[in-house]
Design a protein around this motif. Structure first.
Motif, mmCIF file in Angstrom:
data_model
loop_
_atom_site.group_PDB
_atom_site.id
_atom_site.type_symbol
_atom_site.label_atom_id
_atom_site.label_comp_id
_atom_site.label_asym_id
_atom_site.label_seq_id
_atom_site.Cartn_x
_atom_site.Cartn_y
_atom_site.Cartn_z
ATOM 1 N N ASN A 80 -34.878 -19.763 -36.253
ATOM 2 C CA ASN A 80 -33.342 -19.909 -36.278
ATOM 3 C C ASN A 80 -32.723 -18.390 -36.582
ATOM 4 O OD1 ASN A 80 -31.258 -20.297 -38.466
ATOM 5 N ND2 ASN A 80 -31.858 -22.255 -39.166
ATOM 6 N N ILE A 100 -29.600 -17.868 -38.063
ATOM 7 C CA ILE A 100 -29.571 -17.479 -39.156
ATOM 8 C C ILE A 100 -30.881 -16.981 -39.995
ATOM 9 C CG2 ILE A 100 -29.330 -18.461 -41.728
ATOM 10 C CD1 ILE A 100 -26.902 -18.514 -40.517
ATOM 11 N N ASN A 101 -32.582 -17.007 -39.815
ATOM 12 C CA ASN A 101 -33.260 -16.440 -40.361
ATOM 13 C C ASN A 101 -33.470 -15.505 -39.886
ATOM 14 O OD1 ASN A 101 -33.642 -19.257 -42.224
ATOM 15 N ND2 ASN A 101 -35.469 -19.964 -40.558
ATOM 16 N N LEU A 103 -31.569 -12.806 -40.918
ATOM 17 C CA LEU A 103 -31.444 -12.648 -42.337
ATOM 18 C C LEU A 103 -33.036 -11.636 -42.867
ATOM 19 C CD1 LEU A 103 -31.943 -15.918 -44.451
ATOM 20 C CD2 LEU A 103 -30.917 -14.156 -45.446
ATOM 21 N N VAL A 114 -22.912 -13.664 -40.076
ATOM 22 C CA VAL A 114 -24.225 -14.421 -40.237
ATOM 23 C C VAL A 114 -22.757 -15.451 -40.732
ATOM 24 C CG1 VAL A 114 -24.118 -15.420 -42.529
ATOM 25 C CG2 VAL A 114 -25.610 -12.992 -42.332
ATOM 26 N N MET A 150 -22.940 -19.283 -38.853
ATOM 27 C CA MET A 150 -22.227 -20.362 -39.229
ATOM 28 C C MET A 150 -21.163 -21.547 -39.038
ATOM 29 S SD MET A 150 -22.720 -19.419 -42.942
ATOM 30 C CE MET A 150 -24.361 -19.119 -43.560
ATOM 31 N N ARG A 172 -28.022 -23.499 -33.314
ATOM 32 C CA ARG A 172 -29.058 -23.911 -34.594
ATOM 33 C C ARG A 172 -30.626 -23.396 -33.375
ATOM 34 N NH1 ARG A 172 -29.701 -26.645 -39.308
ATOM 35 N NH2 ARG A 172 -26.849 -26.791 -39.604
ATOM 36 N N SER A 210 -31.386 -26.710 -44.954
ATOM 37 C CA SER A 210 -32.168 -25.601 -44.775
ATOM 38 C C SER A 210 -33.054 -24.894 -45.732
ATOM 39 C CB SER A 210 -31.284 -24.267 -43.911
ATOM 40 O OG SER A 210 -32.471 -23.568 -43.672
ATOM 41 N N PHE A 249 -35.786 -22.858 -47.026
ATOM 42 C CA PHE A 249 -36.032 -21.487 -47.442
ATOM 43 C C PHE A 249 -34.385 -21.660 -47.798
ATOM 44 C CE2 PHE A 249 -36.088 -17.396 -45.809
ATOM 45 C CZ PHE A 249 -37.400 -17.029 -47.018
ATOM 46 N N LEU A 289 -24.975 -17.872 -47.868
ATOM 47 C CA LEU A 289 -26.402 -19.107 -47.537
ATOM 48 C C LEU A 289 -26.163 -20.244 -48.881
ATOM 49 C CD1 LEU A 289 -29.309 -16.457 -47.884
ATOM 50 C CD2 LEU A 289 -28.113 -17.755 -45.900
ATOM 51 N N TRP A 346 -23.771 -22.532 -47.035
ATOM 52 C CA TRP A 346 -24.304 -22.940 -45.293
ATOM 53 C C TRP A 346 -25.566 -23.770 -45.505
ATOM 54 C CZ3 TRP A 346 -29.356 -22.224 -42.637
ATOM 55 C CH2 TRP A 346 -28.710 -22.371 -41.224
ATOM 56 N N ASN A 362 -26.284 -27.564 -46.180
ATOM 57 C CA ASN A 362 -25.680 -28.603 -45.153
ATOM 58 C C ASN A 362 -24.403 -30.359 -45.708
ATOM 59 O OD1 ASN A 362 -25.569 -29.666 -42.685
ATOM 60 N ND2 ASN A 362 -26.772 -30.835 -42.799
#
Lengths: 167, 350
Positions: free
Chosen positions: A25, A27-28, A31, A69, A73, A78, B81, B83, B154, B157, B160
């Protein structure tokens, strides 16, 4: 004590660095990259350079990564895994291996710690770290500093023009 | 004198832990009772009574609220999401609290023969007879503020949900915009004090007209702009668009329940306390004043918190385009002009 702390932070930095490129992902990944920036900021603090650490967090972890980020988003990417082309992989690994060889060469030569700028802990204690950076930026490196500012200005104007076709 | 651990006397560690615990408890209690005070104050300002059922004058209300939230069911949306959803409240809460590490709430006190500075991240250097704190205290606070944005991004987002996403985007766009003007207003303080260390900034504001805000007209305007921008940065009224109930339900924390919601709530109030403490430190002379240092500091912080609540009871909410126009077209050029003016002032009246 400091060495132990260094190794803990270094381990976190390496692990989060690996997570950046292995996470499915995006986003991860982003991060994890923020985590890596924090580790680098910690290293700056340990090197007695708190100004650099604060700037590292404000600029990289704070400003730039927030934008990245945002983009991830809004575009709602995805998982991009499994769609990487062979060319990209080849090019990336070649670049990585080249960088590693270069790094190992310089480390073996020991040239990284060779040159010193005439600053030591005593001078930093006397004038302050931030003041020294400011003095260097606005006297010795004034021209590069101004060129960088003009570059940023051009980027800002470019962004405004791209975003707004008819002003 | 006694034990030494890693080259530092034992008293150093004891005072460090004591300071940390004291500040943490102070912030937590202030956060809890700020919720009570806000409801009570706004109640009276709007000719209502406010909470009064739980305990005398409703004083146990925050504890009752906390218990209620603690026992609520925790819901994670199925499409969330996971985590990022779980980590977001922590990311919002932690920076709000750790900003306090660099804020000086008093001058040094003598404990068992040692000079102990009343600021967590600092030590007293016996050989040079001065307090050493991190030389970039203000930048550290700015850095923590910019990290706090992640919690909200975060949360928006990861939930969802469209309300959350819009609330999160709004809130982070707002925080980033106003960070700029607030940062520029701080430069005024740097210009006058010529240091980045918060201890020194406060130390040279002695006397009523030594306060930074009374130094010159530019600093006065700068101080007010800084406080307003800070209000916008922490999403307080009249800038509380991310939580505009009529449009966005509850903004970025729509999908949160139980303690996670409470964490966002605590983060919001802790941010308010932090912002008031920073304004006190930078512009209102920190611990200086007629009473003992810590009392002065706390009184000023509580005074500013009261102003925040007063504003909330008085003003309606801004519209989003008004908010952005105010930030980018009014405050940003104004602070730039103030910096130029302040520079001229400092040259003319050194």
């Amino acid at each position: 004590m400091e060495t132990l702390f260094f190794f803990v932070v270094a381990a976190v930095a390496v692990i989060s660095g690996l997570l950046v490129i292995t996470c499915k992902n995006p986003i991860n990944s982003a991060l994890s990259l923020i985590m890596t920036f924090f580790c680098i900021a910690t290293f700056y603090v340990m090197l007695n350079a708190p100004f650099m650490a604060a700037i590292q967090v404000i600029v990289y972890a704070g400003a730039i990564m927030v934008l990245i980020v945002f983009v991830i988003m809004l575009l709602n990417i995805r998982s991009e895994a499994g769609r990487r082309g062979a060319h990209t992989t080849l090019f990336g690994s070649a670049l990585g291996i080249f960088g590693l060889i270069e790094l190992l060469y310089f480390l073996a030569k020991g040239g990284l710690t060779g040159s010193r700028g005439g600053l030591d802990a005593k001078i930093i204690e006397q004038f302050g770290h931030t003041e020294l950076i400011g003095r260097a930026l606005f006297t010795q490196f004034l021209l590069p500093f101004e060129i960088t500012s003009i570059l940023l200005l051009v980027a800002i104007i470019g962004a405004v023009i791209l975003a707004k076709k008819n002003i | 004198m006694g034990y030494e651990i890693l080259g530092l006397p034992l008293i150093y560690y004891i005072t460090m832990v004591a300071k940390t615990v004291a500040v943490f408890v102070f912030v937590l209690l202030t956060v809890a009772y700020a919720t009570w005070a806000e409801r009570k104050l706004i109640g009276h300002m709007q000719v209502r009574i406010g909470p009064k059922r739980v305990g005398p004058y409703g004083l146990l209300q925050p504890i009752a609220d906390g218990l209620k939230l603690f026992f609520k069911e925790e819901i994670v949306p199925a499409q969330a999401s996971r985590f990022a959803f779980l980590i977001a409240p922590l990311v919002a809460l932690v920076p709000a609290f750790i900003s306090f590490a660099v804020i000086p709430f008093g001058d040094t006190v003598t404990i068992a023969g040692y000079q102990v500075p009343l600021q967590i991240a600092s030590v007293y250097d016996g050989t040079s007879m001065r307090v050493l704190d991190i030389n970039v205290g203000v930048l550290y606070i700015l850095a923590m503020a910019s990290v706090g944005v992640y919690g909200i991004v975060l949360a928006g987002w990861a939930s969802n949900s469209k309300y959350s996403l819009l609330g999160g985007l709004r809130s982070s766009a707002q925080m980033i915009s106003y960070e700029l003007a607030a940062g520029l207003a701080i430069i005024l303080v740097f210009m006058s004090s010529e240091t980045l260390s918060l201890h020194k900034i406060v130390a040279e504001q002695a006397g009523l007209f030594g306060w930074n805000i009374f130094r010159n007209p530019f600093m006065f305007a700068g101080g007010i702009i800084f406080f307003i921008c800070s209000l916008a940065e922490i999403n307080r009224t009249p800038f509380d668009l991310p939580e505009a109930e009529t449009e966005l339900v509850s903004g970025f924390c729509t999908e949160y329940s139980s303690m996670k919601y409470a964490m966002f709530f605590m983060a919001e109030y802790a941010n308010m306390v932090t912002v008031c403490a920073v304004t006190t430190t930078l512009f209102l002379g920190g611990w200086h004043g007629p009473f003992p240092p810590v009392v002065n500091f706390v009184a000023k912080v509580y005074g500013l918190i009261f102003v925040c609540m007063w504003i909330r009871a008085t003003y309606p909410r801004y519209r989003y385009d008004q908010l952005m126009r105010l930030g980018w077209k009014v405050f940003l050029p104004a602070t730039l002009l103030l910096i130029c003016g302040n520079a001229v002032w400092l040259l003319v009246f050194p």
